[in-house]
Write a protein that holds these residues in place. Structure first.
Motif, short mmCIF file in Angstrom:
data_model
loop_
_atom_site.label_atom_id
_atom_site.label_comp_id
_atom_site.label_asym_id
_atom_site.label_seq_id
_atom_site.Cartn_x
_atom_site.Cartn_y
_atom_site.Cartn_z
N PRO A 283 0.80 -1.21 0.00
CA PRO A 283 0.00 0.00 0.00
C PRO A 283 0.84 1.27 0.00
O PRO A 283 1.97 1.28 0.52
CB PRO A 283 -0.82 -0.11 1.29
CG PRO A 283 -0.34 -1.29 2.03
CD PRO A 283 0.60 -2.05 1.18
N GLY A 284 0.28 2.32 -0.58
CA GLY A 284 0.99 3.59 -0.69
C GLY A 284 1.34 4.20 0.65
O GLY A 284 2.24 5.02 0.76
N GLN A 285 0.62 3.78 1.70
CA GLN A 285 0.89 4.35 3.02
C GLN A 285 2.25 3.93 3.55
O GLN A 285 2.79 4.56 4.45
CB GLN A 285 -0.19 3.93 4.02
CG GLN A 285 -1.46 4.74 3.93
CD GLN A 285 -2.29 4.36 2.73
OE1 GLN A 285 -2.21 3.25 2.22
NE2 GLN A 285 -3.08 5.29 2.25
N PHE A 288 4.93 6.34 1.30
CA PHE A 288 4.81 7.80 1.15
C PHE A 288 5.68 8.58 2.13
O PHE A 288 6.06 9.71 1.85
CB PHE A 288 3.34 8.22 1.28
CG PHE A 288 2.89 8.55 2.67
CD1 PHE A 288 2.49 7.55 3.53
CD2 PHE A 288 2.87 9.86 3.12
CE1 PHE A 288 2.07 7.85 4.81
CE2 PHE A 288 2.45 10.16 4.40
CZ PHE A 288 2.06 9.16 5.25
N ASN A 383 -8.26 10.98 -11.14
CA ASN A 383 -8.96 10.65 -9.91
C ASN A 383 -8.04 10.50 -8.70
O ASN A 383 -8.51 10.38 -7.58
CB ASN A 383 -9.72 9.33 -10.08
CG ASN A 383 -10.90 9.48 -11.01
OD1 ASN A 383 -11.27 10.59 -11.38
ND2 ASN A 383 -11.48 8.37 -11.41
N PHE A 385 -5.85 10.67 -5.50
CA PHE A 385 -6.00 11.59 -4.38
C PHE A 385 -4.82 11.58 -3.41
O PHE A 385 -4.24 12.62 -3.13
CB PHE A 385 -7.29 11.27 -3.61
CG PHE A 385 -7.57 12.26 -2.52
CD1 PHE A 385 -8.18 13.45 -2.80
CD2 PHE A 385 -7.16 12.00 -1.22
CE1 PHE A 385 -8.40 14.38 -1.81
CE2 PHE A 385 -7.38 12.93 -0.23
CZ PHE A 385 -8.00 14.12 -0.52
N PHE A 386 -4.45 10.41 -2.90
CA PHE A 386 -3.56 10.35 -1.74
C PHE A 386 -2.20 11.02 -1.95
O PHE A 386 -1.80 11.89 -1.19
CB PHE A 386 -3.38 8.89 -1.30
CG PHE A 386 -2.51 8.75 -0.07
CD1 PHE A 386 -2.92 9.28 1.13
CD2 PHE A 386 -1.29 8.11 -0.14
CE1 PHE A 386 -2.13 9.16 2.26
CE2 PHE A 386 -0.49 8.00 0.98
CZ PHE A 386 -0.90 8.52 2.18
N PHE A 389 -2.17 14.70 -2.52
CA PHE A 389 -2.58 15.31 -1.26
C PHE A 389 -1.39 15.48 -0.32
O PHE A 389 -1.30 16.46 0.43
CB PHE A 389 -3.66 14.43 -0.62
CG PHE A 389 -4.15 14.91 0.72
CD1 PHE A 389 -4.83 16.11 0.84
CD2 PHE A 389 -3.93 14.16 1.85
CE1 PHE A 389 -5.28 16.55 2.06
CE2 PHE A 389 -4.38 14.59 3.08
CZ PHE A 389 -5.05 15.79 3.19
N VAL A 390 -0.46 14.53 -0.39
CA VAL A 390 0.73 14.63 0.45
C VAL A 390 1.71 15.65 -0.12
O VAL A 390 2.28 16.46 0.61
CB VAL A 390 1.41 13.24 0.56
CG1 VAL A 390 2.77 13.36 1.23
CG2 VAL A 390 0.53 12.28 1.34
N PRO A 402 -9.23 16.91 -7.38
CA PRO A 402 -9.72 16.22 -6.17
C PRO A 402 -9.31 16.92 -4.88
O PRO A 402 -10.11 17.00 -3.94
CB PRO A 402 -9.07 14.84 -6.27
CG PRO A 402 -8.85 14.63 -7.72
CD PRO A 402 -8.51 15.98 -8.27
N LEU A 406 -11.75 18.76 -1.94
CA LEU A 406 -11.70 18.62 -0.48
C LEU A 406 -11.75 20.00 0.18
O LEU A 406 -12.47 20.19 1.17
CB LEU A 406 -10.43 17.87 -0.06
CG LEU A 406 -10.31 17.67 1.44
CD1 LEU A 406 -11.39 16.74 1.96
CD2 LEU A 406 -8.94 17.14 1.82
#
Lengths: 454, 368
Positions: A283-285, A288, A383, A385-386, A389-390, A402, A406
């Protein structure tokens, strides 16, 4: 069972299936359609939810078009310019023989809430002159069981002298108890004070400004504090730019890497492929944190060679960190492996290099795969987002759509301006929906190809 | 000097792979290893990291917020995966027929899954407001409960009468004979309408105002706002998986169904003995993809929270927990702890994949 009976049953079953399909269709499209309709309304949360409201009545479309033309010479977006005049007619029903006393005002109403509230735009009340309402006709009439009269009034709103362009000219019309608004050139935006005050947000809206007023507001009311430019427009252009760049880099680099993995022999090929599959599952978490730090340092300080201290809040950082995704390489590798080797053999015998073979022979044959990849990449980036956003935090001008949505949600959610929020959401879907309508086959096929990607 | 052909080919490969290797090595491998390293330190973005062993991992399980996030993530993941797999499968079976215009239907169904999570979240927020469409729909259904009940009962009555009549004439019809049902439904609709007209049944005054978002109330142990996200995401992902199932269904030989029909097998038997076993590879793939995708829930949490929205402790997920600890508002970043949580999340994901590899069939089955 006789054949006639069997045929009848078959038809009936078919009818049930189509009925079911239709029901599913309503289920999948219904919320979107309702949301879209609500985005046109003045109050998207009205209870009960009605399907017939001012913005969908053709009578109002024609009036808005005409009034926009009268007010600003712009039948589409409307507004008012100096030296112009708008006339409006309203009709009230009353049982009394004496005409009801109407009070008309141009209120000093601030446009919008949230981000829109920050800006002082000129108030129409300071520039326009209201004449009327003047009684022009009286007719006996019946309303339901009641006998009475219909009184027609004319209102004239003029903008004399010089001054700025006014985006909107609001109007409040207060009637005494017992008088009922039965007709108006343009239906009022809302009724206030138990229906006694009819209120127009804009008496010269223009067609688009009337039907899509929330959309027009989304562009007009989100403006940069420094430059005064429309932020929403910027976000849209940013997203468009990033998506196109990413399509380009992905097409080139994924083809290159995919070709090497599919056709060339080199040590560690299998290991690289497995590692690539592994990278798609993490996962990207996880990544990042380090990626944020790497961009902060300008990729180990390399960006300082170009005089850039940090790659945070830059598109260069966003583009460099996502030059080509493992999923895209996977798709191209699978596709190249499906091309028979004989195609390249002639070229290889002629002594062509792998580069020449890839760019001259293989890629021209690969338009279907490249097309599918372009569309999937565009949709994915549009599309995404994550990670943006960072990376992109300030100023707001550099947001993608996107991220903009927010900040939209946070600026207008508190005050409950759902028309604006929905309008923003629906506008952001437009490009992807157009792509989907044109190339829906690629989307649907892309699911099975990208299955491992997720 | 001429390079050997092998070396030359490897050099070409290196050149072609260079951009990909750059992203893979810098933005994946390095990042992954660094996250693993951080997870054993007390790094806070400012002072240099200090090694603390497995302290972060132990601490995670003492953090109430992490445990909440873990509970939410698992519940969300399992419920959404179960719902979307079930409905996608049923929908695919319904659609898997040579019908005219079926492509148009598929296109329409696919619509919800092409939009961004941001746009979908905005739609969700609107739908689940206190006077939003969801509460209005529930109110409408509850208010018209008498109508629905009478519709159902009347349908059964009309159908029963017709079937009894047909059987008396010696026709062997099943109770839910489609041809007769096609007549029973409009009859029942008409009769219900008539009953409403004559005032035998009437709509009740019902106004459901469930506060879906600004609440920490739970249903079946899952907070309301999370239910809202569950419903919305199930709705947007069903079509994607339906397409995968359709591809899988195409691979099942029609002769099997014909043989089953000859043997007089019931629809349930056909479903459980033919369709599901032969779809096993796709089924595993769909479940795996569903689990992996749902484990990373982040965007919706951000959108549904925020001003006037859901409280964080009602929606927080693992992915959000990681982000929130790296960029906390008004506190020192806890990168070490966040990294440990991130690796825990990655571990969960890999566990799902390994389970699929172990029990499922490899991806050869799904390509169709």
């Amino acid at each position: 069972m006789n054949p006639k009976e069997a045929a009848r049953r078959r038809w009936a079953r078919l009818a049930w299936i189509y009925g079911l399909l239709l029901a599913f269709g309503v289920f999948f499209v219904g919320p979107f359609l309702m949301g879209f309709l609500a985005s046109l309304k003045a109050n998207p949360l009205e209870w009960p939810f009605t399907l017939s409201f001012a913005q969908v009545r053709p009578k109002n479309w024609a009036a808005a078009f005409r009034l926009g033309g009268m007010g600003a010479g712009d039948p589409w977006l409307g507004g008012m310019r100096p030296g112009r005049e708008v006339t409006l007619e309203v009709a009230y029903f009353s049982r009394e023989a004496a005409p009801p006393e109407l009070a008309a005002t141009i209120p000093r109403r601030k446009p919008g809430a949230g981000m829109g509230a920050v800006f002082e735009s000129p108030y129409a009340a300071d520039y326009v002159r209201l004449t009327g309402p003047t009684l022009v006709a009286r007719q006996p009439a019946r309303l339901g069981q009641e006998e009475g009269y219909v009184y027609r009034y004319r209102l004239r709103i003029a903008y004399p002298g010089k001054g700025p362009y006014l985006e909107r000219v609001p109007l409040d019309l207060e009637a005494p108890r017992g008088a009922l608004l039965v007709e108006a050139t343009l239906d009022p935006t809302r009724f206030e004070r138990r229906g006694r005050v009819a209120s127009w947000d804009n008496v010269a809206p223009g067609l688009l400004g009337y039907v899509f007023h929330n959309y027009v507001r989304a562009f007009r009311e989100t403006r940069s504090l420094e430059t005064g430019q429309s932020l929403f427009l910027r976000w849209t252009l940013n997203s468009l730019f990033l998506s196109l760049v990413k399509v380009l880099t992905t097409l080139v680099f994924a083809s290159m890497a995919g070709y090497a993995l599919a056709r060339l022999r080199f040590p560690g090929r299998q290991a690289l492929f497995l590692f690539m599959l592994f990278s798609m599952m993490v996962p990207g978490q996880v990544t990042f944190i380090s990626n944020y730090l790497v961009l902060k340092d300008g990729i180990f300080g390399l960006s300082r060679l170009f005089g850039v201290e940090t790659l945070l809040n830059t598109y260069a950082g966003l583009i460099l960190s996502g030059l080509v995704g493992a999923g895209a390489v996977f798709i191209m590798k699978q596709f190249f492996e499906s091309i028979p080797r004989e195609v390249e053999e002639a070229a290889l015998i002629d002594g062509a290099t792998p580069l020449q073979t890839l760019f001259r022979i293989i890629l021209p044959m690969s338009t279907p795969a490249l097309g599918a990849l372009s569309i999937l990449t565009f949709q994915g980036t549009w599309n995404e987002f994550f990670w943006p956003f960072v990376v992109l935090t300030s100023p707001r001008e550099i947001y993608t759509l996107p991220l903009g949505l927010l900040s939209f949600r946070n600026a207008y959610g508190q005050v409950g301006d759902w028309g604006l929020i929905l309008a923003g959401g629906f506008f952001s879907m437009v490009p992807v929906l157009i792509l989907f309508a044109a190339f829906q086959r690629y989307f649907v096929e892309g699911v099975s190809v990208g299955a491992v990607k997720e | 000097m001429r390079l050997k052909a092998r070396t030359l080919e490897a050099l070409y490969a290196l050149f072609l792979l260079l951009p990909f290797l750059f992203t893979l090595l810098v933005f994946f491998l390095y990042a992954f290893l660094r996250a693993a390293y951080f997870s054993f330190t007390d790094y806070d973005l400012f002072s240099p990291p200090r090694f603390v062993g497995v302290e972060n991992y132990l601490r995670l399980f003492r953090e109430p917020l992490f445990l909440t996030a873990l509970k939410h993530t698992l519940a969300y993941s399992l419920v959404v995966t179960a719902l979307q797999t079930l409905f996608a499968l049923l929908l695919a079976i319904a659609l898997n027929r040579p019908l005219k215009g079926i492509t148009a239907f598929r296109t329409v169904y696919y619509l919800p899954s092409v939009i961004s999570t941001a746009a979908a979240s905005l739609l969700l927020l609107w739908l689940f407001q206190r006077t939003g469409l969801v509460n209005q729909g529930l109110s409408f259904l509850l208010a018209h409960l008498p109508h629905l009940l009478s519709l159902g009962l009347l349908f059964l009555a009309f159908q029963g009468a017709q079937v009894a009549w047909a059987r008396r004439r010696g026709e062997g019809v099943a109770f839910f004979d489609p041809a007769l049902a096609l007549l029973s439904l409009p009859l029942a609709l008409l009769a219900t309408y008539a009953l409403g007209l004559f005032g035998v049944i009437g709509a009740q005054e019902v106004r459901v105002e469930i506060p879906w978002l600004p609440t920490t109330a739970t249903f079946l142990g899952i907070p309301y706002p999370l239910w809202a996200i569950i419903l919305m995401n199930t709705y947007t992902t069903i079509p994607t998986f339906m397409v995968l199932f359709l591809a899988g269904l195409k691979g099942i030989p029609q002769s099997l169904y014909e043989a089953a029909a000859l043997d007089g097998a019931s629809p349930w038997v056909i479903f459980s003995r033919i369709t599901v076993p032969l779809l096993r590879p796709v089924l595993f793939l769909v479940v795996t993809m569903g689990l992996i995708g749902t484990l990373q829930l982040f965007d919706q949490v951000l959108f549904v929270g925020g001003s006037g929205g859901a409280p964080l402790e009602a929606t927080i997920t693992l992915a959000y927990y990681v982000y929130g600890n790296v960029f906390p508002s008004g506190a020192a970043p806890r990168v070490g702890l966040a990294s440990a949580a991130a690796l825990f999340l990655a571990g969960l994901t890999l566990l799902v994949v390994l389970l699929q590899r172990r029990f499922g069939v490899s991806e050869r089955g799904w390509a169709g």
